[in-house]
Design an enzyme around this catalytic site. Structure first.
Site, PDB file in Angstrom:
ATOM      1  CG  HIS A 283      -1.618  -1.142   1.481  1.00 15.23           C
ATOM      2  ND1 HIS A 283      -3.001  -1.496   0.921  1.00 15.23           N
ATOM      3  CD2 HIS A 283      -1.490  -2.532   1.992  1.00 15.23           C
ATOM      4  CE1 HIS A 283      -3.394  -2.694   1.154  1.00 15.23           C
ATOM      5  NE2 HIS A 283      -2.430  -3.217   1.898  1.00 15.23           N
TER       6      HIS A 283
ATOM      7  CD  GLU B 240       9.305  12.255 -15.462  1.00 17.65           C
ATOM      8  OE1 GLU B 240       8.382  12.906 -15.538  1.00 17.65           O
ATOM      9  OE2 GLU B 240      10.429  12.550 -15.406  1.00 17.65           O
TER      10      GLU B 240
ATOM     11  CE  LYS C 154      12.153  19.042 -10.374  1.00 19.10           C
ATOM     12  NZ  LYS C 154      10.958  19.192 -11.239  1.00 19.10           N
TER      13      LYS C 154
ATOM     14  CB  SER D  53      13.738  22.385 -14.561  1.00 19.01           C
ATOM     15  OG  SER D  53      13.149  23.609 -14.598  1.00 19.01           O
TER      16      SER D  53
END
Ligand code: ARG
Length: 462
Positions: free
Chosen positions: A158, A292, A285, A279
């Site tokens: 979970h 992704e 970043k 970024s």
């Protein structure tokens, strides 16, 4: 220009509709397979006494030269002549090279079975490459497990901390799924391993072709059961797309895990600079773009499977042009899956485990099950032990403390069964070392699993 079927028509087809129906822009990828299938077919015709030895030899020589040309320069298989599909390309080229003998090649044969044999040959030669890429990814996991050594981390259910595990145990969990993908492709190869030739357009062929000999010549282990089935069967494409979809689901979950575990919140692994992007606005970043994209591309492969099943479901028996849609789905799936396997391999190769961060996260209240097991070892029924430990957890949460901050007297407030040894028994390492079964995170089991995986990789030759 004349097409394979022009004789029946007074004029040319509408140019736009012809282009709409043409598959050459994408099925040229089957060139090699189409030539190999045609070489075997010509030999089969000769053996059946349908082709003269001279014609068969001319066809064989012409096709062999074409294969050499196509292998040396992919641009040879070009769109310059407006061919309808790869079968039309090969036949036109052959006739251009050897003349009339080439016009006899298509005797007793149909493009309906030709496209099936081409696709089956294609899968048989391409699937091993995907299997190799899967093995390579498994190899990268094994190497990462080596770098992780005996580092600990929490396991999650979970997405909440569950129990301490070895980092290598977590890494091997993904190898287990990838091994299934590898084996599933073995099933796809088995399904593809069937010779469709001899089926003609739908009813079979009127020539005494030795189809078993043809199967052996093309490397198929068996022949098709039914000519009608052959002309409309693309189950083997669906099976490949299904294998790929599950493979992409696994890569997507791998990507998701490492997107999480390389984030500031977890920090269990550090992403290599080369495997990240920055970024344009936020200078701090370090984004896991390749992971992704892998996660994102899984949608497109699952889409190909879904689309293909929908295309097949309403078709009447026999060949229907709808079936031409199989190829773009298959080719894009193959490219996407291979690209993602290579991307994941590269990202894995650049990961650095952070044992301090993952070990730190593996201590605390997730040792509760071990406290219950401790009481069970002292004779308490598990259900009672669960209750006792639940009360301790409630207390620790209220006081903002952890198990290792409890004095023996405090332990004993909850059960007289707690003794001095509780202070050494309840640690992440002790928890891991207690695990006994072969599939567990016990260090002996994990070492055995790692060496079994290394053996598998060696046997596979990667
Ligand atoms: N390009 C076709 C395909 O990919 C080849 C088979 C064509 N057969 C036919 N009867 N039009 O399915």
């Amino acid at each position: 220009m004349a097409h394979l079927w022009s004789g029946r028509f007074a004029g040319d087809p509408d140019a736009d509709l012809f282009a709409f129906g043409a598959s050459f822009p994408f099925d040229r990828r089957l060139f090699e397979d189409d030539v190999q299938g045609s070489r075997a077919w010509a030999a089969g015709l000769a053996r059946a006494g349908v082709l003269s030895a001279a014609d068969a030899a001319a066809i064989e020589q012409g096709l062999r030269q074409m294969l050499e040309l196509g292998t040396a320069d992919p641009a040879y298989v070009s769109d310059a002549h407006g061919d309808e599909d790869v079968h039309a390309f090969v036949e036109r080229e052959l006739i251009a090279r050897i003349g009339d003998a080439g016009r006899r090649l298509h005797t007793g044969r149909s493009r309906n079975e030709q496209v099936a044999v081409d696709l089956r040959l294609y899968l048989k030669r391409r699937v091993p490459d995907i299997q190799r890429a899967i093995a390579e990814t498994i190899g990268k996991f094994v190497a990462l497990a080596g770098r992780a050594g005996d580092a600990l981390m929490p396991s999650y259910t979970h997405l909440r901390r569950a129990q301490p595990i070895l980092v290598s145990h977590f890494l091997l969990s993904h190898c287990a799924a990838l091994r299934r993908d590898f084996d599933r492709l073995g099933g796809v190869l088995h399904e593809a391993d069937e010779l469709p030739l001899g089926s003609g357009a739908i009813a079979g062929t009127a020539y005494a072709i030795d189809v078993n000999g043809l199967a052996a010549a093309l490397g198929f282990s068996r022949i098709a059961r039914n000519s009608i089935d052959v002309s409309g069967d693309r189950d083997f494409v669906a099976s490949f797309l299904h294998a790929a979809s599950l493979g992409m689901v696994h890569l997507s979950r791998i990507a998701e895990d490492f997107i999480l575990f390389t984030s500031e919140e977890f920090g269990f692994f550090e992403l290599a600079d080369e495997a990240a992007t920055g970024s344009s606005l936020m200078p701090q970043k370090k984004n896991p773009d390749p992971l992704e994209l892998v996660r994102g591309k899984s949608g497109r492969v699952i889409g190909h499977l879904t689309g293909w099943l929908v295309t097949m479901k309403g078709l009447p028996a026999g060949y229907n042009k709808d079936l031409q849609e199989d190829k773009e789905a298959l080719f894009d799936t193959e490219d996407t899956w291979l690209g993602c396997l290579r991307a994941v391999s590269r990202v894995l190769a650049g990961l650095t485990p952070n044992a301090a961060a993952s070990g730190q996260a593996a201590s605390g209240l997730l040792l509760a099950t071990d406290v219950a097991d401790y009481l069970v070892a002292k004779g308490l029924p598990f259900r009672d032990a669960h209750e006792v430990v639940g009360a301790i957890v409630r207390r620790l949460l209220a006081e903002g403390r952890a198990f290792d901050e409890l004095s023996l007297a405090e332990w004993r407030q909850h059960s007289p069964l707690f003794a001095e040894d509780v202070r050494t028994a309840i640690t992440p390492l002790a928890s891991v070392e207690k695990k006994q079964t072969p599939q567990s995170t016990g260090p002996t089991a994990v070492a055995a699993a790692l060496s079994e995986t290394r053996e598998w990789l060696k046997a596979y030759g990667s």
